[in-house]
Design a protein around this motif. Structure first.
Motif, short mmCIF file in Angstrom:
data_model
loop_
_atom_site.label_atom_id
_atom_site.label_comp_id
_atom_site.label_asym_id
_atom_site.label_seq_id
_atom_site.Cartn_x
_atom_site.Cartn_y
_atom_site.Cartn_z
N TYR A 33 0.83 -1.19 0.00
CA TYR A 33 0.00 0.00 0.00
C TYR A 33 0.87 1.25 0.00
CZ TYR A 33 0.95 -0.58 5.00
OH TYR A 33 1.58 -0.76 6.20
N GLY A 34 0.28 2.34 -0.49
CA GLY A 34 1.02 3.58 -0.65
C GLY A 34 1.44 3.74 -2.11
N ILE A 35 1.27 4.94 -2.66
CA ILE A 35 1.51 5.15 -4.08
C ILE A 35 2.93 4.78 -4.48
CG2 ILE A 35 1.58 6.88 -5.92
CD1 ILE A 35 -0.65 8.38 -4.46
N ARG A 36 3.90 5.29 -3.78
CA ARG A 36 5.29 5.01 -4.16
C ARG A 36 5.65 3.54 -3.96
NH1 ARG A 36 8.94 8.43 -5.69
NH2 ARG A 36 7.80 10.25 -4.88
N SER A 37 5.15 2.93 -2.89
CA SER A 37 5.44 1.52 -2.64
C SER A 37 4.84 0.63 -3.73
CB SER A 37 4.88 1.11 -1.27
OG SER A 37 5.54 1.80 -0.23
N VAL A 38 3.63 0.97 -4.17
CA VAL A 38 3.01 0.20 -5.25
C VAL A 38 3.82 0.35 -6.54
CG1 VAL A 38 0.96 0.01 -6.71
CG2 VAL A 38 0.70 0.29 -4.24
N TYR B 168 -10.88 1.23 -9.99
CA TYR B 168 -11.07 2.46 -9.22
C TYR B 168 -12.22 2.24 -8.26
CZ TYR B 168 -7.90 4.77 -12.46
OH TYR B 168 -6.78 5.13 -13.18
N VAL B 169 -11.94 2.41 -6.98
CA VAL B 169 -12.91 2.09 -5.94
C VAL B 169 -13.01 3.24 -4.95
CG1 VAL B 169 -12.43 -0.39 -6.15
CG2 VAL B 169 -11.15 0.98 -4.49
N PRO B 170 -14.10 3.28 -4.16
CA PRO B 170 -14.22 4.32 -3.14
C PRO B 170 -13.18 4.16 -2.04
CG PRO B 170 -16.34 3.27 -3.60
CD PRO B 170 -15.30 2.42 -4.25
N TRP B 171 -12.91 5.27 -1.37
CA TRP B 171 -11.96 5.29 -0.26
C TRP B 171 -12.32 4.25 0.79
CZ3 TRP B 171 -7.58 7.99 1.12
CH2 TRP B 171 -7.25 8.06 2.47
N GLU B 172 -13.62 4.05 1.01
CA GLU B 172 -14.08 3.12 2.04
C GLU B 172 -13.62 1.69 1.77
OE1 GLU B 172 -16.38 6.75 2.18
OE2 GLU B 172 -15.99 5.32 0.53
N LYS B 173 -13.62 1.29 0.49
CA LYS B 173 -13.17 -0.08 0.17
C LYS B 173 -11.69 -0.24 0.47
CE LYS B 173 -12.98 -3.74 -3.21
NZ LYS B 173 -13.55 -4.36 -4.41
N LEU B 174 -10.90 0.78 0.15
CA LEU B 174 -9.48 0.71 0.45
C LEU B 174 -9.26 0.60 1.96
CD1 LEU B 174 -8.16 3.45 -2.02
CD2 LEU B 174 -8.13 0.98 -2.33
N ASN B 175 -10.07 1.31 2.72
CA ASN B 175 -9.95 1.25 4.18
C ASN B 175 -10.30 -0.13 4.73
OD1 ASN B 175 -9.15 3.89 4.36
ND2 ASN B 175 -11.19 4.69 4.84
N ARG B 176 -11.18 -0.85 4.03
CA ARG B 176 -11.53 -2.20 4.47
C ARG B 176 -10.39 -3.18 4.20
NH1 ARG B 176 -16.77 -0.82 2.47
NH2 ARG B 176 -16.38 -1.90 0.49
N ILE B 177 -9.58 -2.90 3.17
CA ILE B 177 -8.45 -3.77 2.85
C ILE B 177 -7.32 -3.57 3.85
CG2 ILE B 177 -6.71 -4.35 1.11
CD1 ILE B 177 -8.74 -3.48 -1.02
N THR B 178 -7.06 -2.33 4.20
CA THR B 178 -6.00 -2.04 5.19
C THR B 178 -6.36 -0.78 5.96
OG1 THR B 178 -3.65 -1.55 5.54
CG2 THR B 178 -4.61 -0.76 3.49
N GLN B 179 -6.03 -0.77 7.23
CA GLN B 179 -6.26 0.40 8.07
C GLN B 179 -5.06 1.34 8.04
OE1 GLN B 179 -9.24 1.05 9.62
NE2 GLN B 179 -9.92 -0.75 8.47
N ASN B 180 -4.01 0.95 7.34
CA ASN B 180 -2.82 1.78 7.27
C ASN B 180 -3.02 2.91 6.25
OD1 ASN B 180 -0.92 0.25 9.07
ND2 ASN B 180 -1.43 -1.37 7.62
#
Length: 245
Positions: free
Chosen positions: A8-13, A53-65
């Motif tokens: 996770y994280g733009i640069r890490s990806v 492309y998904v909502p912010w909420e879905k990304l939060n469900r994948i990781t809390q970081n």
């Protein structure tokens, strides 16, 4: 063996993509802007990696970081380079058997197919980089570990893979109901690549027209089709039967 996980994280990806990690899919925050985010989008397109492309909420469900709007799912197995793998197979075997999966979407069907392919002695499985079922922990479990044994390659485009295989001496056999030819009319000896399609719509028309042979399974009941993993098993075992004869 790698563990299925996420980056996770733009640069890490971006770093994971540039390091040729086995990425199943990238999830991007819908509506996100910025120069670095645009660079990531460009890199994803260049590498032909599946992205949603998904909502912010879905990304939060994948990781809390702090994911910064970008998460990559890393496959638990490494994928092979398509061209290199086919060259190695042809150097070591006179009549290889290859399996191509066109837009298969169910991870458990994928795992079941991998398991059967290993039992039959399939030399490689080829899937497109985009629009195919990922290899997840469920895939590995359903495959009974065969996902770590059968070489799996991702091709940029399945059409290009077919052209390459045909130029290398393979005959392409498409499993489809859109034919009058039975599976038992097809010669599966010699270098052969079997194409199986998606669960709901089968092989796409653009891929189907490239096949050298089309074959269907005889169905005597009222249901019009078999589960793709079951149908694939029948095709693979008919190929094995002919090769053992």
């Amino acid at each position: 063996m790698k563990k299925e996980g996420i980056v996770y994280g733009i640069r890490s990806v971006m770093e994971a993509i540039e390091a040729d990690q086995s990425i199943n899919k990238v999830f991007l925050q819908k509506g996100l802007k910025g120069e670095l985010f645009s660079e990531l989008e460009t890199l994803i397109r260049k590498k032909n990696i599946s992205a949603s492309y998904v909502p912010w909420e879905k990304l939060n469900r994948i990781t809390q970081n702090n994911h910064q709007g970008a998460i990559a799912q890393i496959a638990p197995v490494d994928f092979h380079d398509f061209n290199t793998l086919i060259e190695q197979i042809l150097e070591g075997k006179e009549s290889p058997l290859i399996l191509l999966l066109d837009q298969l979407t169910d991870v458990r069907n994928f795992g079941a197919i991998i398991r059967t392919a290993e039992c039959v002695g399939v030399d490689a499985i080829v899937v497109p980089k985009s629009g195919s079922a990922p290899i997840t922990s469920d895939t590995v479990k359903t495959s009974a570990g065969a996902a770590f044994t059968v070489p799996i390659a991702k091709a940029d485009h399945l059409k290009d893979a077919i052209y390459y295989l045909q130029a290398s001496g393979f005959k392409l056999v498409a499993a489809t109901e859109k034919t009058d030819h039975s599976i038992y009319d097809v010669d599966f000896t010699g270098a052969t690549a079997i194409i199986m399609g998606a669960e709901d719509k089968g092989i796409s028309d653009s891929i189907l027209k490239l096949a050298d042979h089309k074959a269907k399974l005889p169905l005597m009941g009222q249901i019009e089709s078999l589960n793709v993993s079951v149908a694939c098993g029948v095709f693979l075992y008919e190929a094995l039967r002919q090769r053992l004869a």
